[in-house]
Design a protein around this motif. Structure first.
Motif, PDB file in Angstrom:
ATOM      1  N   UNK A 134      42.675  12.706  52.699  1.00 52.95           N
ATOM      2  CA  UNK A 134      42.483  11.270  52.465  1.00 52.95           C
ATOM      3  C   UNK A 134      41.563  11.063  51.259  1.00 52.95           C
ATOM      4  N   UNK A 135      40.512  11.877  51.166  1.00 51.83           N
ATOM      5  CA  UNK A 135      39.597  11.764  50.036  1.00 51.83           C
ATOM      6  C   UNK A 135      40.267  12.038  48.710  1.00 51.83           C
ATOM      7  N   UNK A 136      41.114  13.049  48.670  1.00 54.85           N
ATOM      8  CA  UNK A 136      41.830  13.376  47.436  1.00 54.85           C
ATOM      9  C   UNK A 136      42.722  12.216  47.023  1.00 54.85           C
ATOM     10  N   UNK A 137      43.424  11.643  48.025  1.00 53.64           N
ATOM     11  CA  UNK A 137      44.333  10.539  47.718  1.00 53.64           C
ATOM     12  C   UNK A 137      43.554   9.309  47.262  1.00 53.64           C
ATOM     13  N   UNK A 138      42.418   9.012  47.929  1.00 56.99           N
ATOM     14  CA  UNK A 138      41.614   7.855  47.534  1.00 56.99           C
ATOM     15  C   UNK A 138      40.973   8.053  46.165  1.00 56.99           C
ATOM     16  N   UNK A 139      40.731   9.307  45.797  1.00 52.13           N
ATOM     17  CA  UNK A 139      40.145   9.596  44.492  1.00 52.13           C
ATOM     18  C   UNK A 139      41.182   9.517  43.384  1.00 52.13           C
ATOM     19  N   UNK A 140      42.439   9.297  43.751  1.00 57.58           N
ATOM     20  CA  UNK A 140      43.467   9.108  42.744  1.00 57.58           C
ATOM     21  C   UNK A 140      44.392  10.290  42.539  1.00 57.58           C
ATOM     22  N   UNK A 141      44.246  11.340  43.331  1.00 58.81           N
ATOM     23  CA  UNK A 141      45.150  12.481  43.202  1.00 58.81           C
ATOM     24  C   UNK A 141      46.539  12.082  43.694  1.00 58.81           C
ATOM     25  N   UNK A 142      47.545  12.520  42.989  1.00 59.93           N
ATOM     26  CA  UNK A 142      48.915  12.217  43.398  1.00 59.93           C
ATOM     27  C   UNK A 142      49.265  13.025  44.647  1.00 59.93           C
ATOM     28  N   UNK A 143      50.350  12.650  45.292  1.00 63.36           N
ATOM     29  CA  UNK A 143      50.802  13.375  46.471  1.00 63.36           C
ATOM     30  C   UNK A 143      51.147  14.818  46.112  1.00 63.36           C
ATOM     31  N   UNK A 144      51.711  15.023  44.925  1.00 65.04           N
ATOM     32  CA  UNK A 144      52.069  16.373  44.490  1.00 65.04           C
ATOM     33  C   UNK A 144      50.810  17.196  44.256  1.00 65.04           C
ATOM     34  N   UNK A 145      49.800  16.602  43.632  1.00 62.78           N
ATOM     35  CA  UNK A 145      48.535  17.299  43.389  1.00 62.78           C
ATOM     36  C   UNK A 145      47.851  17.630  44.726  1.00 62.78           C
ATOM     37  N   UNK A 146      47.890  16.690  45.672  1.00 59.00           N
ATOM     38  CA  UNK A 146      47.300  16.911  46.990  1.00 59.00           C
ATOM     39  C   UNK A 146      48.019  18.064  47.697  1.00 59.00           C
ATOM     40  N   UNK A 147      49.336  18.075  47.638  1.00 56.13           N
ATOM     41  CA  UNK A 147      50.103  19.156  48.253  1.00 56.13           C
ATOM     42  C   UNK A 147      49.782  20.489  47.593  1.00 56.13           C
ATOM     43  N   UNK A 148      49.643  20.488  46.269  1.00 51.17           N
ATOM     44  CA  UNK A 148      49.312  21.721  45.550  1.00 51.17           C
ATOM     45  C   UNK A 148      47.938  22.240  45.979  1.00 51.17           C
TER      46      UNK A 148
END
Length: 68
Positions: free
Chosen positions: A13-27
């Motif tokens: 959730x933190x990664x997504x709220x910080x602006x990371x894309x779904x692909x970046x989060x999955x990576x």
């Protein structure tokens, strides 16, 4: 890694709220899983030898197999 802990869910959730894309989060997750696997030779978070110990002895098991 099995199921995700509350901390790991919070990281996602933190990664997504910080602006990371779904692909970046999955990576990031894949990278984390692979590093855990290479460092510990496994990805399970389950405790080993947990749970109730067997009350049957080896002799008891042989008797049960014979009866069945």
């Amino acid at each position: 890694m099995g199921d995700l802990s509350d901390f790991e869910r919070g990281q996602i959730v933190g990664w997504r709220l910080a602006g990371a894309s779904a692909i970046k989060t999955a990576a990031l997750l894949v990278s984390k899983v692979m590093s855990a696997y290479t460092n510990h030779r496994g990805t399970t978070s389950v405790k080993r030898d947990s749970g109730r110990k067997s009350t049957l002895t080896e002799r008891d098991r042989r008797i049960v197999r014979r009866i069945v």
